[in-house]
Design a protein around this motif. Structure first.
Motif, PDB file in Angstrom:
ATOM      1  N   HIS A  27       0.822  -1.210   0.000  1.00  0.00           N
ATOM      2  CA  HIS A  27       0.000   0.000   0.000  1.00  0.00           C
ATOM      3  C   HIS A  27       0.860   1.266   0.000  1.00  0.00           C
ATOM      4  CE1 HIS A  27      -4.297  -1.240   0.533  1.00  0.00           C
ATOM      5  NE2 HIS A  27      -3.670  -2.398   0.605  1.00  0.00           N
ATOM      6  N   LYS A  28       2.060   1.177   0.514  1.00  0.00           N
ATOM      7  CA  LYS A  28       2.944   2.343   0.537  1.00  0.00           C
ATOM      8  C   LYS A  28       3.731   2.495  -0.767  1.00  0.00           C
ATOM      9  CE  LYS A  28       6.919   4.222   3.099  1.00  0.00           C
ATOM     10  NZ  LYS A  28       7.947   4.066   2.020  1.00  0.00           N
ATOM     11  N   TRP A  79     -11.118   3.890   3.064  1.00  0.00           N
ATOM     12  CA  TRP A  79      -9.764   3.763   2.514  1.00  0.00           C
ATOM     13  C   TRP A  79      -8.757   4.595   3.292  1.00  0.00           C
ATOM     14  CZ3 TRP A  79      -7.998   0.006  -0.277  1.00  0.00           C
ATOM     15  CH2 TRP A  79      -8.879  -0.733  -1.080  1.00  0.00           C
ATOM     16  N   ASP A 101      -5.439   3.044   5.079  1.00  0.00           N
ATOM     17  CA  ASP A 101      -4.094   3.627   4.952  1.00  0.00           C
ATOM     18  C   ASP A 101      -3.486   3.908   6.327  1.00  0.00           C
ATOM     19  OD1 ASP A 101      -4.190   3.531   2.203  1.00  0.00           O
ATOM     20  OD2 ASP A 101      -4.866   5.608   1.970  1.00  0.00           O
ATOM     21  N   SER A 145      -0.083   2.228   7.775  1.00  0.00           N
ATOM     22  CA  SER A 145       1.061   3.116   8.028  1.00  0.00           C
ATOM     23  C   SER A 145       1.461   3.172   9.489  1.00  0.00           C
ATOM     24  CB  SER A 145       0.754   4.527   7.509  1.00  0.00           C
ATOM     25  OG  SER A 145      -0.317   5.109   8.243  1.00  0.00           O
TER      26      SER A 145
END
Length: 225
Positions: A84-85, A130, A134, A138
């Protein structure tokens, strides 16, 4: 050479030139043969309803996009956080934001903190889903701990959930069963056994989840233009 012969010769040169350009274009751009070569290396698509968008799922991208990417992820998985990053932003820019593909995330919880994190993501509004996903990825190092409930409570507060609302969210047995069922269905239908894993129009990717591979598969499965 008379005029008729000259015109015929000129027309012949034009036709040959056009044919040469067409052949060159086919050689230079990935067409049907290139797509076929990629598809030949992939497992056959799984024909199942779970390869499509399910009711209530929050889509990233356009609902009308022709290619469906299903990501099976655990909220506590470092590899999922890295995807995702490092990968998703480029994938989003090239395919999701352009209407070529759409993506949904389905839970494949590997441990108790992952279940609690998945519950939190489902308890915020769909518009905030979403953003919470995130945040969870994170900040994994902060809440994927023994006392994950307390750490996630602090994270929930930043999304506007009161302590009582968060406690009720975590006690929602029906939602928890849905999360566990997502894992079981992924194992049974697609053979998923690790995260992140992807199902792209029914084609399962479990090992190579690089941006290059996903882009190649999406391109190969996209309708001809």
């Amino acid at each position: 050479m008379n005029k008729r012969t000259a015109r015929a010769a000129t027309a012949g040169v034009v036709i040959l030139a056009a044919a040469a350009v067409s052949i060159w274009s086919l050689m230079q751009s990935p067409g049907a043969p290139a797509k076929a070569a990629i598809l030949d290396k992939l497992p056959p698509p799984v024909e199942h309803d779970l390869a499509t968008i399910q009711p209530g799922e929050v889509i990233l991208g356009s609902e009308s996009a022709p290619v469906t990417i299903v990501e099976y992820a655990s909220m506590s998985c470092p590899h999922c956080a890295a995807f995702h990053k490092d990968v998703l932003p480029a994938l989003k820019a090239a395919y999701l934001d352009t209407g070529k593909a759409k993506l949904v995330l389905r839970d494949f919880p590997l441990n108790k903190p992952a279940v609690e994190g998945a519950l939190l993501a489902r308890c915020v509004s769909p518009m905030a889903y979403w953003a919470m996903v995130d945040r969870l990825f994170s900040t994994q190092q902060q809440w994927v701990v023994e006392d994950s409930f307390r750490q996630l409570s602090s994270l929930a507060a930043t999304a506007g959930l009161s302590p009582d609302a968060f406690a009720q969210c975590q006690a929602n047995t029906q939602m928890k069963d849905t999360i566990i069922n997502s894992l079981q269905q992924a194992e049974t239908v697609f053979g998923v056994n690790s995260t992140p894993s992807f199902v792209i129009n029914g084609v399962v990717l479990k090992e190579d989840n690089s941006l290059e591979t996903i882009k190649a598969v999406v391109d190969a499965l996209s309708p001809a233009t």
